[in-house]
Design a protein around this motif. Structure first.
Motif, PDB file in Angstrom:
ATOM      1  N   TYR A 165     -35.849 -11.530 -26.922  1.00 54.78           N
ATOM      2  CA  TYR A 165     -36.533 -11.882 -28.172  1.00 54.78           C
ATOM      3  C   TYR A 165     -37.620 -10.862 -28.549  1.00 54.78           C
ATOM      4  N   TRP A 167     -40.630 -10.550 -27.275  1.00 55.58           N
ATOM      5  CA  TRP A 167     -41.984 -11.115 -27.330  1.00 55.58           C
ATOM      6  C   TRP A 167     -43.035 -10.180 -26.746  1.00 55.58           C
ATOM      7  N   HIS A 178     -36.655 -10.267 -33.668  1.00 53.91           N
ATOM      8  CA  HIS A 178     -36.870 -11.628 -33.171  1.00 53.91           C
ATOM      9  C   HIS A 178     -35.974 -12.610 -33.920  1.00 53.91           C
TER      10      HIS A 178
END
Length: 207
Positions: A165, A167, A178
């Protein structure tokens, strides 16, 4: 444009307030992760140089200043969880994180300077809301730096558990990569289900 200064704090000191806390939160916009707030009481005689809105500083500069803030000021950090964000809404959850950060200061501050135009409704201490406070008050700027550093650390840790993702780079904000990962990999337990992009994916999965 000049950066934040001690004007608001100096005015409060002249009114008899001695322990003045700046408070800011980070993480209203992300699709994943908690919202994080920090409360900072600076030592008027030992204010780190170069304090500014965390968004205007490089990651390296933020790290240096965060260390200086922890070494010279009273600091507390608190969070509101993804579950609380989904249950309460993001504004109320952000205010809850602020209230928790303020409550963790011991002894409590005499006055709280809050970034924004609203004072958290659960706050019982004297408080003033300052629009764009992180750009005008060094105490609020310090809080913005501490909150940003701490939340980024949390998102980096979560990125190790949920790779793909991004992050560690986007801190949960809705970057293109994302949003693509959400579609390809699905929703994690750390995604905010009340946020539209996440909610829409879950709706499509269930219909």
């Amino acid at each position: 444009m000049l950066g934040p200064d001690f004007t608001h704090e100096r005015a409060a000191l002249s009114e008899g307030y001695l322990r003045i806390a700046g408070v800011d939160e980070v993480g209203r916009g992300p699709l994943a992760g908690p919202v994080t707030a920090a409360a900072v009481i600076l030592d008027p005689g030992n204010i780190p140089e170069g304090l500014n809105d965390s968004k205007k500083l490089s990651a390296a500069r933020r790290a240096i200043l965060c260390e200086a803030i922890h070494a010279s000021a009273e600091v507390s950090v608190a969070h509101a969880s993804v579950a609380e964000i989904d249950q309460l809404n993001i504004l109320r959850a952000a205010h809850l994180a602020m209230e928790r950060a303020i409550a963790a200061l011991d002894p409590p501050p005499d006055l709280v300077l809050i970034d924004g135009n609203l004072i958290p409704r659960g706050l019982t201490l004297p408080a003033r809301a300052i629009v764009r406070g992180d750009a005008v008050s060094v105490s609020i700027a310090a809080a913005s730096i501490v909150a940003k550093i701490r939340r980024d650390q949390i998102m980096w840790d979560l990125a190790q558990q949920f790779p793909g993702y991004g992050w560690e780079r986007n801190a949960g904000y809705p970057s293109k990569s994302h949003r693509e990962a959400l579609l390809n990999l699905g929703v994690t337990p750390h995604h905010r289900r009340s946020f539209k992009p996440v909610h829409n994916i879950l709706y499509q999965e269930n219909n």
